[in-house]
Design an enzyme around this catalytic site. Structure first.
Site, PDB file in Angstrom:
ATOM      1  N   HIS A   1     -24.829  13.411   5.400  1.00  0.00           N
ATOM      2  CA  HIS A   1     -26.044  13.491   6.217  1.00  0.00           C
ATOM      3  C   HIS A   1     -26.391  12.190   6.929  1.00  0.00           C
ATOM      4  CE1 HIS A   1     -30.392  13.378   7.044  1.00  0.00           C
ATOM      5  NE2 HIS A   1     -30.231  14.662   7.320  1.00  0.00           N
TER       6      HIS A   1
ATOM      7  N   HIS B   1     -29.081  24.760   3.198  1.00  0.00           N
ATOM      8  CA  HIS B   1     -29.304  23.462   3.833  1.00  0.00           C
ATOM      9  C   HIS B   1     -28.522  22.366   3.106  1.00  0.00           C
ATOM     10  CE1 HIS B   1     -32.358  20.086   4.778  1.00  0.00           C
ATOM     11  NE2 HIS B   1     -31.600  20.266   5.838  1.00  0.00           N
TER      12      HIS B   1
END
Ligand code: G3P
Ligand code: CA
Length: 249
Positions: free
Chosen positions: A59, A17
């Site tokens: 992100h 992740h």
């Protein structure tokens, strides 16, 4: 090896992740390299676009949390973003890490690892992001190797319409009434529910419909074990070494 080939190993895939983001600054080459060293099958990463139209790996829509910069990614040029430090916030030994371009990561991944590329079309929709990202995959001869997915299901559907051979997925939070319909509406093959949000029977229904289930983000060993027992296809975790030790392979 592409994601579909990896699934032939008949065990859940380990999906790092934002890279090995529990131990290195998320979405940096350091985190991606560490994930590969720890035996991940897939590296998950997030994509925004610069003001001059380059897909970059970060992100947030804002630069401030994970870089030395401030303001919106979409209002900064690639040259401006490349000058920022993307590692020091996590620890001094990571100072000097940069915000990677998607092209840099896709080129690096060749022959090394598969990617799950999340299009962060939130809170802003990036016009032309489908062409930019598929252009990168084409130039790196990697269209058949990686997955493209998004919380923006319309965007996921546009990717599939543009490149029917591309593996695509949809991401979501919470339980939904019909997971299979959710994927079918977007013409997607992969469901990315949050952790344990998907009911066991819904996982069975998804599999019966030929869908793959890659929940996120399981870092606790108990959660990882629970997901393996539920028969999911891939586990997105910030600690790929931990998942690798539990899953084996
Ligand atoms: O794998 C899906 C997951 O990455 C979505 O959440 O916020 O970590 O990008 P986020
Ligand atoms: Ca993500």
């Amino acid at each position: 090896m592409g994601i579909t080939d990896l699934l032939d190993q008949r065990r859940p895939l380990v999906i790092a992740h934002r890279g090995a983001s529990g131990e290195a600054p998320e979405n940096t080459m350091a985190a991606f390299r560490l994930a590969v060293e720890q035996g991940t099958d897939v590296v998950e990463l997030d994509v925004h676009m610069t003001s001059d139209g380059y897909p970059v790996v970060i992100h947030d829509d804002l630069l401030s949390r994970t870089t030395s910069g401030a303001g919106l990614v979409r209002q900064a040029s690639l040259a401006e973003i490349r000058r920022l430090d993307a590692g020091a916030w996590f620890g001094g030994r990571f100072a000097g890490e940069r915000v990677p371009t998607l092209e840099e990561v896709v080129a690096w991944a060749k022959g090394r690892v598969a990617l799950a590329i999340e299009i962060k079309n939130i809170p802003f929709r990036y016009r032309g992001i489908e062409a930019s990202v598929t252009g990168v995959l084409e130039r790196c001869n990697a269209l058949g190797e990686h997955e493209v997915f998004s919380f923006d299901h319309v965007c996921a559907r546009r990717f599939k319409a543009r490149e029917p051979g591309l593996l695509t997925g949809v991401c979501y939070r919470g339980d939904v009434i019909d997971h299979v319909a959710l994927a079918k509406e977007a013409n997607a093959t992969v469901l990315h529910p949050m952790l344990l949000d998907m009911r066991p029977e819904a996982i069975k229904e998804a599999h019966a419909a030929g869908l793959l289930v890659f929940p996120w983000a399981a870092d606790d060993p108990e959660d990882i074990r629970a997901l393996v027992a539920l028969g999911i296809d891939g586990i997105t975790t910030s600690y790929p070494a931990r998942a690798r030790a539990i899953i084996g392979g």
